[in-house]
Write a protein that holds these residues in place. Structure first.
Motif, PDB file in Angstrom:
ATOM      1  N   MET A  92      81.328  28.115 -76.384  1.00 31.16           N
ATOM      2  CA  MET A  92      82.386  27.160 -76.051  1.00 31.16           C
ATOM      3  C   MET A  92      83.783  27.695 -76.321  1.00 31.16           C
ATOM      4  O   MET A  92      84.772  27.149 -75.820  1.00 31.16           O
ATOM      5  CB  MET A  92      82.175  25.864 -76.830  1.00 31.16           C
ATOM      6  N   ALA A  93      83.884  28.755 -77.122  1.00 30.07           N
ATOM      7  CA  ALA A  93      85.194  29.243 -77.557  1.00 30.07           C
ATOM      8  C   ALA A  93      86.169  29.510 -76.407  1.00 30.07           C
ATOM      9  O   ALA A  93      87.328  29.092 -76.472  1.00 30.07           O
ATOM     10  CB  ALA A  93      85.016  30.486 -78.429  1.00 30.07           C
ATOM     11  N   PRO A  94      85.772  30.219 -75.342  1.00 24.25           N
ATOM     12  CA  PRO A  94      86.754  30.486 -74.277  1.00 24.25           C
ATOM     13  C   PRO A  94      87.340  29.216 -73.669  1.00 24.25           C
ATOM     14  O   PRO A  94      88.528  29.184 -73.337  1.00 24.25           O
ATOM     15  CB  PRO A  94      85.929  31.265 -73.240  1.00 24.25           C
ATOM     16  N   ARG A  95      86.528  28.193 -73.526  1.00 15.46           N
ATOM     17  CA  ARG A  95      86.990  26.947 -72.892  1.00 15.46           C
ATOM     18  C   ARG A  95      88.134  26.320 -73.679  1.00 15.46           C
ATOM     19  O   ARG A  95      89.171  25.934 -73.111  1.00 15.46           O
ATOM     20  CB  ARG A  95      85.828  25.962 -72.771  1.00 15.46           C
ATOM     21  N   PHE A  96      87.975  26.207 -74.997  1.00 17.13           N
ATOM     22  CA  PHE A  96      88.962  25.477 -75.777  1.00 17.13           C
ATOM     23  C   PHE A  96      90.043  26.382 -76.367  1.00 17.13           C
ATOM     24  O   PHE A  96      91.193  25.967 -76.496  1.00 17.13           O
ATOM     25  CB  PHE A  96      88.264  24.673 -76.866  1.00 17.13           C
ATOM     26  N   PHE A  97      89.698  27.614 -76.693  1.00 13.82           N
ATOM     27  CA  PHE A  97      90.731  28.523 -77.198  1.00 13.82           C
ATOM     28  C   PHE A  97      91.751  28.851 -76.111  1.00 13.82           C
ATOM     29  O   PHE A  97      92.918  29.126 -76.405  1.00 13.82           O
ATOM     30  CB  PHE A  97      90.103  29.806 -77.732  1.00 13.82           C
ATOM     31  N   SER A  98      91.324  28.829 -74.857  1.00 13.53           N
ATOM     32  CA  SER A  98      92.267  29.090 -73.762  1.00 13.53           C
ATOM     33  C   SER A  98      93.341  28.004 -73.681  1.00 13.53           C
ATOM     34  O   SER A  98      94.426  28.245 -73.138  1.00 13.53           O
ATOM     35  CB  SER A  98      91.518  29.188 -72.427  1.00 13.53           C
ATOM     36  N   GLU A 101      95.354  28.478 -77.805  1.00  7.49           N
ATOM     37  CA  GLU A 101      96.071  29.725 -78.120  1.00  7.49           C
ATOM     38  C   GLU A 101      97.501  29.754 -77.590  1.00  7.49           C
ATOM     39  O   GLU A 101      98.430  30.106 -78.348  1.00  7.49           O
ATOM     40  CB  GLU A 101      95.286  30.925 -77.596  1.00  7.49           C
ATOM     41  N   PRO A 102      97.748  29.411 -76.324  1.00  8.81           N
ATOM     42  CA  PRO A 102      99.138  29.477 -75.832  1.00  8.81           C
ATOM     43  C   PRO A 102     100.082  28.522 -76.565  1.00  8.81           C
ATOM     44  O   PRO A 102     101.261  28.833 -76.745  1.00  8.81           O
ATOM     45  CB  PRO A 102      99.010  29.085 -74.348  1.00  8.81           C
ATOM     46  N   ILE A 103      99.563  27.375 -76.998  1.00 14.58           N
ATOM     47  CA  ILE A 103     100.402  26.401 -77.707  1.00 14.58           C
ATOM     48  C   ILE A 103     100.758  26.930 -79.091  1.00 14.58           C
ATOM     49  O   ILE A 103     101.921  26.835 -79.527  1.00 14.58           O
ATOM     50  CB  ILE A 103      99.686  25.045 -77.794  1.00 14.58           C
ATOM     51  N   GLU A 111      97.662  32.791 -84.723  1.00 15.38           N
ATOM     52  CA  GLU A 111      96.532  32.464 -83.851  1.00 15.38           C
ATOM     53  C   GLU A 111      95.274  32.100 -84.634  1.00 15.38           C
ATOM     54  O   GLU A 111      94.422  31.354 -84.145  1.00 15.38           O
ATOM     55  CB  GLU A 111      96.241  33.646 -82.927  1.00 15.38           C
ATOM     56  N   ASP A 112      95.161  32.604 -85.873  1.00 15.67           N
ATOM     57  CA  ASP A 112      93.973  32.306 -86.672  1.00 15.67           C
ATOM     58  C   ASP A 112      93.780  30.814 -86.901  1.00 15.67           C
ATOM     59  O   ASP A 112      92.670  30.381 -87.254  1.00 15.67           O
ATOM     60  CB  ASP A 112      94.043  33.022 -88.026  1.00 15.67           C
ATOM     61  N   PHE A 113      94.816  30.025 -86.699  1.00 20.19           N
ATOM     62  CA  PHE A 113      94.675  28.590 -86.929  1.00 20.19           C
ATOM     63  C   PHE A 113      93.832  27.906 -85.849  1.00 20.19           C
ATOM     64  O   PHE A 113      93.455  26.741 -85.996  1.00 20.19           O
ATOM     65  CB  PHE A 113      96.048  27.917 -87.074  1.00 20.19           C
ATOM     66  N   LYS A 114      93.503  28.617 -84.796  1.00 22.61           N
ATOM     67  CA  LYS A 114      92.558  28.047 -83.832  1.00 22.61           C
ATOM     68  C   LYS A 114      91.196  27.864 -84.490  1.00 22.61           C
ATOM     69  O   LYS A 114      90.428  26.961 -84.123  1.00 22.61           O
ATOM     70  CB  LYS A 114      92.444  28.923 -82.595  1.00 22.61           C
ATOM     71  N   TYR A 115      90.896  28.709 -85.483  1.00 20.86           N
ATOM     72  CA  TYR A 115      89.627  28.569 -86.191  1.00 20.86           C
ATOM     73  C   TYR A 115      89.654  27.383 -87.153  1.00 20.86           C
ATOM     74  O   TYR A 115      88.599  26.840 -87.486  1.00 20.86           O
ATOM     75  CB  TYR A 115      89.290  29.865 -86.926  1.00 20.86           C
ATOM     76  N   LEU A 116      90.838  26.984 -87.585  1.00 21.89           N
ATOM     77  CA  LEU A 116      90.949  25.758 -88.376  1.00 21.89           C
ATOM     78  C   LEU A 116      90.571  24.558 -87.510  1.00 21.89           C
ATOM     79  O   LEU A 116      89.848  23.661 -87.967  1.00 21.89           O
ATOM     80  CB  LEU A 116      92.366  25.602 -88.930  1.00 21.89           C
ATOM     81  N   THR A 165      97.525  19.423 -80.471  1.00 17.71           N
ATOM     82  CA  THR A 165      97.806  20.777 -80.950  1.00 17.71           C
ATOM     83  C   THR A 165      99.298  20.955 -81.202  1.00 17.71           C
ATOM     84  O   THR A 165      99.710  21.562 -82.201  1.00 17.71           O
ATOM     85  CB  THR A 165      97.305  21.831 -79.943  1.00 17.71           C
ATOM     86  N   GLN A 166     100.123  20.410 -80.334  1.00 17.36           N
ATOM     87  CA  GLN A 166     101.568  20.474 -80.539  1.00 17.36           C
ATOM     88  C   GLN A 166     101.975  19.729 -81.809  1.00 17.36           C
ATOM     89  O   GLN A 166     102.808  20.212 -82.580  1.00 17.36           O
ATOM     90  CB  GLN A 166     102.292  19.905 -79.315  1.00 17.36           C
ATOM     91  N   ALA A 167     101.371  18.568 -82.041  1.00 17.79           N
ATOM     92  CA  ALA A 167     101.655  17.817 -83.265  1.00 17.79           C
ATOM     93  C   ALA A 167     101.188  18.593 -84.493  1.00 17.79           C
ATOM     94  O   ALA A 167     101.875  18.630 -85.524  1.00 17.79           O
ATOM     95  CB  ALA A 167     100.978  16.451 -83.206  1.00 17.79           C
ATOM     96  N   ALA A 168     100.026  19.237 -84.391  1.00 19.41           N
ATOM     97  CA  ALA A 168      99.512  20.032 -85.509  1.00 19.41           C
ATOM     98  C   ALA A 168     100.455  21.185 -85.821  1.00 19.41           C
ATOM     99  O   ALA A 168     100.668  21.522 -86.995  1.00 19.41           O
ATOM    100  CB  ALA A 168      98.121  20.561 -85.171  1.00 19.41           C
ATOM    101  N   CYS A 169     101.034  21.802 -84.798  1.00 17.06           N
ATOM    102  CA  CYS A 169     101.983  22.894 -85.025  1.00 17.06           C
ATOM    103  C   CYS A 169     103.166  22.413 -85.855  1.00 17.06           C
ATOM    104  O   CYS A 169     103.614  23.115 -86.777  1.00 17.06           O
ATOM    105  CB  CYS A 169     102.475  23.442 -83.691  1.00 17.06           C
ATOM    106  N   SER A 170     103.678  21.232 -85.546  1.00  9.95           N
ATOM    107  CA  SER A 170     104.798  20.681 -86.324  1.00  9.95           C
ATOM    108  C   SER A 170     104.389  20.465 -87.771  1.00  9.95           C
ATOM    109  O   SER A 170     105.138  20.793 -88.703  1.00  9.95           O
ATOM    110  CB  SER A 170     105.271  19.364 -85.697  1.00  9.95           C
ATOM    111  N   TYR A 171     103.201  19.925 -87.972  1.00  4.92           N
ATOM    112  CA  TYR A 171     102.694  19.683 -89.324  1.00  4.92           C
ATOM    113  C   TYR A 171     102.522  21.000 -90.081  1.00  4.92           C
ATOM    114  O   TYR A 171     102.904  21.116 -91.254  1.00  4.92           O
ATOM    115  CB  TYR A 171     101.358  18.941 -89.227  1.00  4.92           C
ATOM    116  N   LEU A 172     101.976  21.994 -89.423  1.00  2.10           N
ATOM    117  CA  LEU A 172     101.729  23.285 -90.070  1.00  2.10           C
ATOM    118  C   LEU A 172     103.037  23.975 -90.443  1.00  2.10           C
ATOM    119  O   LEU A 172     103.144  24.590 -91.509  1.00  2.10           O
ATOM    120  CB  LEU A 172     100.893  24.175 -89.153  1.00  2.10           C
ATOM    121  N   HIS A 173     104.041  23.869 -89.574  1.00  5.98           N
ATOM    122  CA  HIS A 173     105.340  24.457 -89.891  1.00  5.98           C
ATOM    123  C   HIS A 173     105.948  23.799 -91.139  1.00  5.98           C
ATOM    124  O   HIS A 173     106.485  24.493 -92.014  1.00  5.98           O
ATOM    125  CB  HIS A 173     106.301  24.297 -88.713  1.00  5.98           C
TER     126      HIS A 173
END
Length: 312
Positions: A92-98, A101-103, A111-116, A165-173
């Motif tokens: 399933m990784a290619p479907r959702f990481f695609s 990853e760009p976000i 990029e390692d946060f995709k595994y989170l 994912t965009q909201a998570a980026c704000s939280y992570l920053h």
């Protein structure tokens, strides 16, 4: 006497059957030491070989510490030998990481946060925790709203992969500004900033690998790292999945709406699909209709041509 003799015969017969059956099962479950049916030198299960050096989000993992190495080894064993789940993750990784990853890249999140996100949801966009956290990034309702996600009975953008994912980026920053360490950011995503802050103060340490944390958080970052190791090089850990066995990336188009939708089953048919596929692509639409009394603009995913028959 005949009755007693009959019972003795039945008893002896059952004993013989059990004896023969036991030895048959025993011989079928262990390697044969003679003949050519199995190689007696074959290893069925083996320890996992860990790398000599390792980084998470650009930060070195101190594998020279025995406790760090053993914690990683534990999660590697769990994920390497939980075959069905790990194979599914690889497929399933290619479907959702695609999508993710760009976000992450656009928002300067490692990029390692995709595994989170994988550790949080198991690649289930509809994942709901016992506490009520939802979606790929497992946002609670209040936190989701704090970071700009719409959450109500008809629309719940915690299920919207791109927006969540965009909201998570704000939280992570924000977390990185607080800790200055991506590893601590990952740990606090699991345990919460307040809890981690109390432990930093109590233990006078601010390094994840030096903090005594609860069972779940102590294992959390190592689980993320183990998923990273396996999904980056599955063949190194015994997973031989060919390219054509990976699940295809969904081919979609977008349609913009600014008005109410009376019935999404009718809406789907009008756009050449069905209700099932519409909801598969848009799990954030929570009802069969959309009131949209404020006239908001929404983008709805629709299947592109060949969606259900496409291949990688």
């Amino acid at each position: 006497m005949k009755r007693i003799a009959g019972r003795l015969f039945i008893t002896l017969f059952l004993i013989v059957i059990l004896f023969v059956g036991y030895h048959f099962l025993e011989s079928s479950m262990i390697p044969h030491l003679e003949g050519h049916e199995q190689d007696p030198t074959e290893i069925y299960y083996e320890a996992i070989e860990l790398p000599d050096s390792l980084f998470f989000a650009g930060e070195r993992v101190p594998l020279e510490y025995f406790d760090v190495k053993e914690n990683l080894d534990r999660e590697m064993l769990v994920n390497s030998y939980f075959h069905s789940q790990t194979i599914r993750f690889i497929k399933m990784a290619p479907r959702f990481f695609s999508i993710i990853e760009p976000i992450l890249k656009a928002d300067s999140i490692p990029e390692d946060f995709k595994y989170l996100a994988l550790a949080e949801s198991g690649f289930d966009p509809r994942a709901v925790s016992p506490a009520g956290a939802v979606g790929f990034w497992q946002f609670m309702k209040g936190t989701a709203r704090d970071y700009g996600l719409e959450v109500n009975d008809e629309v719940d953008e915690r299920y919207h992969i791109e927006k969540a994912t965009q909201a998570a980026c704000s939280y992570l920053h924000e977390s990185y500004e607080k800790y200055g360490s991506w590893t601590m950011v990952a740990a606090s995503y699991n345990a919460g900033r307040n809890f981690v802050g109390r432990q930093i103060e109590r233990q006078q340490e601010n390094n994840y690998y030096d903090l005594l944390l609860g069972e779940e958080t102590s294992r959390y970052v190592f689980r993320i790292i183990s998923l990273k190791l396996i999904l980056e090089s599955p063949q190194n850990y015994g997973f031989n999945i060919s390219e054509d066995e990976l699940y295809p990336i969904w081919k979609t188009t977008l349609v913009t709406i600014k008005s109410p939708v009376t019935n999404f089953a009718d809406f789907a048919k009008e756009h050449g699909t069905n209700y099932k596929i519409l909801k598969l692509l848009n799990p954030w639409l929570r009802e069969t209709s959309l009131t949209n009394s404020l006239g908001k603009t929404y983008e709805i995913k629709l299947p592109a041509e060949g969606f259900r028959t496409n291949t990688n």
